[in-house]
Design an enzyme around this catalytic site. Sequence first.
Site, short mmCIF file in Angstrom:
data_model
loop_
_atom_site.label_atom_id
_atom_site.label_comp_id
_atom_site.label_asym_id
_atom_site.label_seq_id
_atom_site.Cartn_x
_atom_site.Cartn_y
_atom_site.Cartn_z
N SER A 7 -31.65 8.08 36.04
CA SER A 7 -30.25 7.64 35.60
C SER A 7 -30.10 6.13 35.81
O SER A 7 -30.14 5.86 37.08
CB SER A 7 -29.29 8.25 36.01
N HIS A 32 -32.28 7.77 31.70
CA HIS A 32 -30.88 8.66 31.26
C HIS A 32 -29.73 7.67 31.40
O HIS A 32 -29.72 6.80 32.42
CB HIS A 32 -30.83 9.89 32.32
N ASP A 34 -25.60 7.28 31.88
CA ASP A 34 -24.47 7.92 31.99
C ASP A 34 -23.25 7.31 31.73
O ASP A 34 -22.72 6.27 32.11
CB ASP A 34 -24.51 8.28 33.32
N MET A 36 -19.40 6.79 30.90
CA MET A 36 -18.05 7.36 31.18
C MET A 36 -17.00 6.45 30.63
O MET A 36 -16.99 5.30 30.66
CB MET A 36 -18.14 7.27 32.79
N HIS A 65 -26.03 10.43 28.23
CA HIS A 65 -25.04 11.54 28.52
C HIS A 65 -23.59 11.13 28.44
O HIS A 65 -23.07 10.27 29.17
CB HIS A 65 -25.62 11.77 30.05
N MET A 67 -19.98 11.30 29.12
CA MET A 67 -18.91 11.99 29.84
C MET A 67 -17.69 11.28 29.45
O MET A 67 -17.06 10.45 30.02
CB MET A 67 -19.28 11.57 31.33
N MET A 136 -24.80 20.44 35.04
CA MET A 136 -24.31 19.64 36.06
C MET A 136 -24.60 20.19 37.25
O MET A 136 -24.03 21.21 37.65
CB MET A 136 -23.00 19.08 35.84
N GLY A 141 -19.26 12.01 37.07
CA GLY A 141 -18.67 11.00 37.34
C GLY A 141 -19.13 9.89 38.21
O GLY A 141 -18.83 8.65 38.13
N PHE A 142 -19.93 10.38 38.96
CA PHE A 142 -20.99 9.35 40.07
C PHE A 142 -21.87 9.70 40.45
O PHE A 142 -22.43 10.94 40.57
CB PHE A 142 -19.62 9.30 41.31
N GLY A 143 -22.61 8.68 40.87
CA GLY A 143 -24.14 9.07 41.32
C GLY A 143 -23.93 9.14 42.80
O GLY A 143 -22.99 9.09 43.37
N GLY A 144 -25.03 9.69 43.45
CA GLY A 144 -24.94 9.76 44.85
C GLY A 144 -24.54 10.85 45.42
O GLY A 144 -23.98 10.95 46.72
N ASP A 170 -28.92 18.04 36.06
CA ASP A 170 -28.24 16.64 36.26
C ASP A 170 -27.50 16.15 37.45
O ASP A 170 -26.31 16.58 37.63
CB ASP A 170 -27.48 16.10 34.86
N GLY A 171 -28.15 15.74 38.46
CA GLY A 171 -27.42 15.13 39.72
C GLY A 171 -27.84 15.69 40.96
O GLY A 171 -27.87 16.78 41.15
N GLY A 172 -27.63 14.71 41.99
CA GLY A 172 -27.92 15.22 43.50
C GLY A 172 -29.28 15.51 43.64
O GLY A 172 -29.63 16.27 44.68
N GLY A 192 -31.02 9.83 39.99
CA GLY A 192 -30.35 8.42 39.91
C GLY A 192 -30.64 7.58 41.32
O GLY A 192 -31.61 6.96 41.52
N SER A 193 -29.96 8.11 42.28
CA SER A 193 -29.65 7.32 43.70
C SER A 193 -31.20 7.57 44.27
O SER A 193 -31.44 6.43 44.97
CB SER A 193 -28.65 7.71 44.60
#
Length: 213
Positions: A7, A32, A34, A36, A65, A67, A136, A141-144, A170-172, A192-193
Amino acid sequence: MIKICPSILSADFLNLKKELKFLEESKIEMLHFDVMDGYFVPNLSFGSLILNSIKKASKMLMDVHLMVKRPLKFLEQFSKAGAFSMTFHVECEDNILDCINKIKSLNCKCGVAINPETPVEKIFPFLDYLDMVVVMSVKPGFGGQEFIKDSLKKVEILRNKNNFLKIQLDGGINLNIAKQIKDSGIYYAVVGSYIFCSKDIKQAIFSLKEVLG
Ligand code: DX5
Ligand code: ZN
């Protein structure tokens, strides 16, 4: 084998061209994006312009993606900008089937995303029309953010309900989470992060590929 989709939300935009090169050298096939709108999620990111720039510097597929509260009005511009696939949220305010039909009419792959608090049954009526479901594993809304383990229960339910559907988590996702999801039956892992905030992007991807295949 689970495909890694970086991402770019967490990328260093001052060094994006160099970072894209690292991804291509790591045999990444899909990016990817994101997107928003500041309403559907309390954050604003980027529009389709960034895809126009990136496609000049990269052959990687572009997975968008959305959002956003009203995805219908953005689909055409992201398709023109070179989107390979577009995912919108089942929680959005537009008619779901209208969005699915529009994405397909634009010859893009179509995904629907479900938020952590949304019961997975909400997307059952649409599964036959989709190329992908995005589960999800963080609050959008946010990475990390921290990985939400309950998301794996949704993956299992979806896997049992429809064995052909591509599932994107998707995410974390980091190396530790990768070890927990490697046999979950997902097709794509959005990261992502863990990739972009690492000291060595190629090493971070290599470490994930060692686990995810
Ligand atoms: C969150 C996005 C995710 C996120 C992934 O709203 O949909 O794609 O950016 O980034 P990490 O891997 O840092 O959670
Ligand atoms: Zn995302």
